[in-house]
Structure formats: C-alpha cells, structure tokens
Design an enzyme around this catalytic site. Structure first.
Site, PDB file in Angstrom:
ATOM      1  N   ARG A  15       0.833  -1.196   0.000  1.00 50.43           N
ATOM      2  CA  ARG A  15       0.000   0.000   0.000  1.00 50.43           C
ATOM      3  C   ARG A  15       0.876   1.258   0.000  1.00 50.43           C
ATOM      4  O   ARG A  15       2.066   1.209   0.293  1.00 50.43           O
ATOM      5  CB  ARG A  15      -0.906   0.020   1.233  1.00 50.43           C
ATOM      6  CG  ARG A  15      -2.004  -1.012   1.231  1.00 50.43           C
ATOM      7  CD  ARG A  15      -2.743  -1.077   2.562  1.00 50.43           C
ATOM      8  NE  ARG A  15      -1.932  -1.671   3.614  1.00 50.43           N
ATOM      9  CZ  ARG A  15      -2.340  -1.848   4.870  1.00 50.43           C
ATOM     10  NH1 ARG A  15      -3.550  -1.456   5.224  1.00 50.43           N
ATOM     11  NH2 ARG A  15      -1.540  -2.407   5.768  1.00 50.43           N
ATOM     12  N   LYS A  75       1.788   2.038   7.473  1.00 47.81           N
ATOM     13  CA  LYS A  75       2.140   1.249   8.654  1.00 47.81           C
ATOM     14  C   LYS A  75       3.159   1.982   9.504  1.00 47.81           C
ATOM     15  O   LYS A  75       3.835   2.910   9.056  1.00 47.81           O
ATOM     16  CB  LYS A  75       2.699  -0.123   8.240  1.00 47.81           C
ATOM     17  CG  LYS A  75       1.670  -1.014   7.559  1.00 47.81           C
ATOM     18  CD  LYS A  75       0.483  -1.324   8.465  1.00 47.81           C
ATOM     19  CE  LYS A  75       0.859  -2.242   9.622  1.00 47.81           C
ATOM     20  NZ  LYS A  75      -0.306  -2.525  10.497  1.00 47.81           N
ATOM     21  N   TYR A  94      -0.833   4.358  10.840  1.00 44.85           N
ATOM     22  CA  TYR A  94      -1.218   3.361  11.833  1.00 44.85           C
ATOM     23  C   TYR A  94       0.010   3.067  12.706  1.00 44.85           C
ATOM     24  O   TYR A  94       1.081   2.766  12.181  1.00 44.85           O
ATOM     25  CB  TYR A  94      -1.662   2.053  11.160  1.00 44.85           C
ATOM     26  CG  TYR A  94      -2.996   2.118  10.457  1.00 44.85           C
ATOM     27  CD1 TYR A  94      -4.172   2.331  11.162  1.00 44.85           C
ATOM     28  CD2 TYR A  94      -3.081   1.935   9.078  1.00 44.85           C
ATOM     29  CE1 TYR A  94      -5.397   2.395  10.521  1.00 44.85           C
ATOM     30  CE2 TYR A  94      -4.301   1.986   8.421  1.00 44.85           C
ATOM     31  CZ  TYR A  94      -5.461   2.210   9.148  1.00 44.85           C
ATOM     32  OH  TYR A  94      -6.666   2.264   8.503  1.00 44.85           O
ATOM     33  N   HIS A  96      -0.439   1.409  16.339  1.00 47.35           N
ATOM     34  CA  HIS A  96      -0.715   0.266  17.219  1.00 47.35           C
ATOM     35  C   HIS A  96       0.383   0.132  18.278  1.00 47.35           C
ATOM     36  O   HIS A  96       0.988  -0.920  18.455  1.00 47.35           O
ATOM     37  CB  HIS A  96      -0.836  -1.025  16.398  1.00 47.35           C
ATOM     38  CG  HIS A  96      -1.941  -0.989  15.380  1.00 47.35           C
ATOM     39  ND1 HIS A  96      -3.279  -1.038  15.723  1.00 47.35           N
ATOM     40  CD2 HIS A  96      -1.910  -0.870  14.025  1.00 47.35           C
ATOM     41  CE1 HIS A  96      -4.018  -0.971  14.625  1.00 47.35           C
ATOM     42  NE2 HIS A  96      -3.222  -0.863  13.585  1.00 47.35           N
ATOM     43  N   GLU A 118      -5.586   4.742  14.059  1.00 49.83           N
ATOM     44  CA  GLU A 118      -6.505   3.804  14.707  1.00 49.83           C
ATOM     45  C   GLU A 118      -7.218   4.348  15.936  1.00 49.83           C
ATOM     46  O   GLU A 118      -8.164   3.720  16.437  1.00 49.83           O
ATOM     47  CB  GLU A 118      -5.782   2.497  15.065  1.00 49.83           C
ATOM     48  CG  GLU A 118      -4.767   2.587  16.194  1.00 49.83           C
ATOM     49  CD  GLU A 118      -3.373   2.979  15.724  1.00 49.83           C
ATOM     50  OE1 GLU A 118      -2.447   2.909  16.547  1.00 49.83           O
ATOM     51  OE2 GLU A 118      -3.217   3.358  14.542  1.00 49.83           O
ATOM     52  N   ASP A 270      -2.552  -6.860  15.218  1.00 49.41           N
ATOM     53  CA  ASP A 270      -1.963  -5.525  15.296  1.00 49.41           C
ATOM     54  C   ASP A 270      -1.982  -4.969  16.712  1.00 49.41           C
ATOM     55  O   ASP A 270      -1.151  -4.136  17.068  1.00 49.41           O
ATOM     56  CB  ASP A 270      -2.715  -4.545  14.379  1.00 49.41           C
ATOM     57  CG  ASP A 270      -2.147  -4.527  12.966  1.00 49.41           C
ATOM     58  OD1 ASP A 270      -0.998  -4.975  12.796  1.00 49.41           O
ATOM     59  OD2 ASP A 270      -2.837  -4.079  12.047  1.00 49.41           O
TER      60      ASP A 270
END
Length: 360
Positions: A15, A75, A94, A96, A118, A270
């Site tokens: 991505r 990510k 993101y 996490h 998130e 995740d």
C-alpha cells in the site's frame, strides 16, 4: 506544509499512504509533496503519475524523512526507520503502539509527534480511519481462512460452504465490530454456519436483524467459547479495544479442545492478538502451527490487496491530512477533539491512556 510520503518497507506491504489524486489535492491547497520513487508501484501508481499531479520524486527514504515536516504512511515505522524520524517531525499513520514497546520507546526518544489513524474518532465515537482497513481485513479473513482449511495448506480439508449432502464448515467469529460483521457476511455468503460472539447485547440485537439466517449471535463468555471449540473449523479473532492491547479470549490450553487442522485467523494481531498463541506473521510466511491448530496472523493483511486498500484508506485519511496541513497539527487537533484522540506520542510523552496502561 512540506509533506513526505515514503515507500512502505514492512514485509510485503504494497500500500501507499497517498494516491496521485491525494497529492494533487494537497498541492492545489499550496502545500509541497515529496514522494519516494516507486512508493506507489505496488498499488498501481507510477512516479510519472505523481509528477503529473505536481509532486516531487525523491530517490531514497532518507531523502523523504530529511525534508518533510509531516510524514504520511500506512504502517508504523519499522526498526530501520527509527533513526530517520526527526525531532519535532509529525507522523500520521497506523501505529498500534500497545503491541510494541520498542516502537513506543523509539518514538518517545525521537521527540516526534505521532498521530495514530486507529484512535482518531468521529462525532459518534467511531473510528473512521480504522474502518476501511477493518472492512478489508474482515473480508480477507474469510478468504484466507477458507484457503488454509484446504488440506495442502495444513487444514482439515473442509470446503467452507460444503456441497449438497455434505454439511458446511462452522465458523466462530469473536467480536461484532466492523471486522466481525464483514467476516460474518463473507462466511455466510459462502454458505458456512456462522456463530458471532460479542459482549454487547445491543450490538448483537442489531446484527441479528441484518445478518442472514445462517449467522447465529451468541453472548461471548469463556464458557460459551469453550462449548463451540470441539466442533468449530475456523475461528476469526476480531476483538478491538481502541488503542489498547486486545484481551486473550482463547488461551493455549483451549487449543486442545479443537480438532487438528482447524484454523485461527487473528485479525487483532496488530493490537497484540486476542488468541494467546498469536504472534505476528508476514505474507511471505503467513502461518504457523501450535498444538495442531493452523494460525494465520498476518499483521498487515490488507497489504495483499493494495489497489483496493490504498484507495479506501486515502478516501478516509485525506480530509484529515488536508486539515492538518492547512492549519498545523496543534490547531487541527484543538478544533477537532476526535482528531486529538489520535495523538498517542507528543514530544517525548505518551498522551493516550491505553498506550500508557499497556506498558504500566
């Protein structure tokens, strides 16, 4: 604002955080966009398309981090990127954090500002930047579960929907959120018998009204989970506590109650996973076996369908990125309390409660 979009370097992450259309929208508002060469290739976008949109192409990831005030990614930075993050740099991706102490400590040390997709909330308390990837992951969890139930993949050798005269597979879904409902729709559509568990009775009532007849809703408890394990073929872990580590709903000892070759897909990986035996895997090496049970725990599942995922993600993130770019992160967060909830780490301090609690 100077915005940088580096190429994702996590294993098989195809991505990209910004489409050429997204870059054009930012540039038309007076911002400067730098994109690393071939960053969009995995999602079907060439460097020439970014240049036509007005973006500048840089050859290396180091160049992008060095010039950008704001880094937009898909990510979390991996270890190779930790040293590239600069003092005062703003990162939008993101993260996490609760599942990785090394990442958390690295971002604290960098003195950067980390706004996590998130944990951003909308006016209704929902998670608008997590939803599109949860939708993708929920649907993919069934596709992958069906694949690894095949005998050559180590599974029981069961066809998810069965055939006339042969009963279909039994699927247990833990969690009735976005991932859970998408997984239930896919599994039911393929003809499986589905049990969906959640602890929110209001949510179970809603799902009972919208899901097909081959989906049964059950209140989630250890007792009810254990009752299903001896006959279940596929388990989908779809539990989410925003920003916090997921609870372990299936422990190691519970695996002995399942049949060898049954499959677990833990979409919650995740956030640390909701299966005790879960550990992050990659698209390159997606599964492992514990006590005869096949575990699929790929931490960036939507990365396998980057064309769909990139567009879905950019549709959700771009309006927020434009506000941040137009006004700066401090004013944008001051004006939008839901966006402010995305702030996890700010200049050496953890500012999001569940992340702080995860590491005591």
């Amino acid at each position: 604002m100077i915005i940088g979009c580096p190429k994702e370097i996590k294993n098989n992450e195809n991505r990209v955080a910004l489409t050429p259309g997204g870059a054009m929208a930012l540039i038309k508002r007076g911002h400067t966009v730098y994109v690393q060469s071939s960053a969009g290739k995995g999602s079907g976008y060439s460097d020439e398309e970014y240049e036509a949109a007005g973006a500048n192409i840089l050859p290396t990831i180091e160049d992008v981090y060095a010039i950008a005030e704001t880094i937009v990614k898909v990510k979390e930075p991996i270890e190779k990127e930790y040293s590239l993050v600069r003092d005062g740099q703003f990162l939008f991706t993101y993260f996490h954090f609760a599942s990785s102490r090394p990442l958390t400590e690295a971002m604290l040390k960098s003195n950067s500002i980390c706004l996590a997709y998130e944990t951003v909330e909308d006016r209704n308390g929902k998670l608008p930047l997590l939803v599109p990837m949860s939708e993708v992951a929920g649907r993919m969890s069934i596709q992958n579960g069906a694949k690894f139930l095949e005998k050559p993949s180590g599974g029981l050798g069961i066809l998810l929907g069965g055939v006339p005269g042969v009963k279909p597979a039994k699927v247990l879904i833990l969690g009735g959120g976005v991932v859970g409902i998408q997984a239930a729709k896919m599994a039911a559509g393929l003809g499986a018998n589905v049990i969906l568990m959640d602890i929110n009775l209001d949510r179970l009532r809603e799902l009972e009204n919208v899901l097909p007849a081959n989906v049964t809703t059950v209140y989630s408890s250890e007792y009810n989970i254990r009752k299903e394990l001896s006959t279940v073929d596929l388990i989908i872990g779809a539990v989410l506590i925003p920003g916090a580590k997921a609870p372990s709903l299936i422990t190691r000892d519970m695996l002995s109650e399942m049949r060898d070759g049954a499959v677990i897909v833990d979409v919650a990986v995740d956030q640390g996973g909701c299966i005790e035996t879960c550990k992050p895997t990659t698209h390159e090496d997606p599964t492992f076996v514990v006590d005869g049970i096949v575990h699929y725990c790929v931490a960036n599942m939507p990365g396998a369908v980057p064309y769909t995922s990139t567009i879905a993600l950019t549709n959700a993130t771009l309006p927020y990125l434009m506000r941040i770019a137009d006004h700066g992160w401090e004013k944008a967060c001051a004006d939008d309390p839901g966006l402010a909830k995305g702030l996890n780490v700010v200049k050496g301090e953890i500012v999001y409660g569940p992340v702080a609690e995860a590491f005591a």
